[in-house]
Design an enzyme around this catalytic site. Structure first.
Site, PDB file in Angstrom:
ATOM      1  N   SER A 151       0.828  -1.198   0.000  1.00  0.00           N
ATOM      2  CA  SER A 151       0.000   0.000   0.000  1.00  0.00           C
ATOM      3  C   SER A 151       0.867   1.255   0.000  1.00  0.00           C
ATOM      4  O   SER A 151       1.676   1.449  -0.902  1.00  0.00           O
ATOM      5  CB  SER A 151      -0.968  -0.050   1.190  1.00  0.00           C
ATOM      6  OG  SER A 151      -2.024   0.862   1.038  1.00  0.00           O
ATOM      7  N   ASP A 201      -5.821  -3.235  -2.464  1.00  0.00           N
ATOM      8  CA  ASP A 201      -4.812  -3.080  -1.422  1.00  0.00           C
ATOM      9  C   ASP A 201      -4.184  -4.403  -0.979  1.00  0.00           C
ATOM     10  O   ASP A 201      -4.874  -5.322  -0.540  1.00  0.00           O
ATOM     11  CB  ASP A 201      -5.488  -2.413  -0.220  1.00  0.00           C
ATOM     12  CG  ASP A 201      -4.508  -1.895   0.808  1.00  0.00           C
ATOM     13  OD1 ASP A 201      -3.331  -2.273   0.767  1.00  0.00           O
ATOM     14  OD2 ASP A 201      -4.934  -1.096   1.660  1.00  0.00           O
TER      15      ASP A 201
END
Length: 274
Positions: free
Chosen positions: A38, A150
């Site tokens: 991320s 993510d």
């Protein structure tokens, strides 16, 4: 000796990772491998691509996430993740893992089959964008036959990706996890963020033991994952935490004298942020 550097996810709190990079450079520590998820994937890619910490901080400050031109149209998310491609390309002109100065490993979650994908070769920018596409806010990213969000959904602290290549690991974790009160969950995004932290904490805490140096900046609970304010404060918190962790480590020596460091930064090593 090979040194691995691991950056956790954490949204805008990832600005603290940049402060850590500054501290590591002052100690003369150059990672041989980087893994990130991320926000950690973003910082890791820019750093592995040769961007100095000043340029990485500039990237964070100049990335306009919530402008109307970035809103998703006919995609499942509020923000069209792929619209950030050109901004990335201005910092990473060679869109490939092979062009990086340091080997990089990033994670993303394939929504179609529910598996974790580790990207470390081929095109670079779309996998990094996918790794940072927080579900519900950012639209998933299509890469070949996958549909990715993510990487923190399944692996928010990817120590395991580079542990076998490195003699020592420096881990940077910027997500808070502590008991909260009902009053702290007043809005939907507070509940979403809290649920996310509970989910990732279960698989993350055990990995702390694999780090020779673990850097956990203080006060992270004060900052939202999605707030674009306080970039400089987050940077300084990361920097201060890294300096303290490196001071307490027996394996690392400062690359500059204490007096030189204090003169350059304008405050003493043992001072904390107020």
């Amino acid at each position: 000796m090979n040194t691995g550097l691991v950056f956790s996810g954490g949204g805008i709190r990832g600005a603290a990772h940049i402060g850590v990079i500054k501290a590591l450079e002052e100690y003369g520590i150059e990672p041989s491998h980087i893994a990130g998820t991320s926000a950690g994937a973003i910082v890791g890619a820019l750093y592995a691509g040769g961007c100095p910490w000043e340029k990485i901080l500039e990237f964070f400050k100049t990335t306009q996430i919530f402008t109307i031109t970035n809103y998703a149209r006919s995609k499942p998310g509020f923000v069209d993740t792929e619209k950030f491609y050109d901004h990335f390309r201005s910092y990473l002109p060679h869109d490939s893992f092979e062009s990086l100065k340091i080997p990089l490993y990033v994670t993303a979650t394939n929504l179609l089959d529910g598996t974790l994908k580790v990207f470390h070769q081929g095109e670079l920018i779309k996998p990094v964008l996918a790794s940072a596409a927080v579900p519900g806010l950012f639209a998933p990213v299509s890469i070949k036959n996958g549909y990715y969000v993510d990487g923190g959904t399944l692996n928010n602290f990817p120590v395991d990706l580079i542990k076998g290549y490195c003699d020592q690991i420096v881990g940077v974790y910027v997500n808070p996890f502590q008991k909260v009160q009902v009053g702290d969950l007043r809005h939907a995004h507070h509940v979403l963020e809290r649920a996310y932290h509970i989910m990732v904490a279960n698989e993350t805490l055990l990995k702390f033991e694999d780090c020779d140096i673990l850097i956990r900046p203080e006060r992270m609970a004060e900052f939202s994952m999605f707030s674009l304010k306080n970039m400089d404060t987050l940077f300084e918190l990361g920097y201060t935490a890294a300096i303290k962790a490196l001071q307490n480590s027996e394996g690392f020596d400062r690359a500059m004298s204490e007096a030189e460091w204090e003169a350059m930064n304008g405050f003493k090593v043992d001072e904390t942020l107020s």
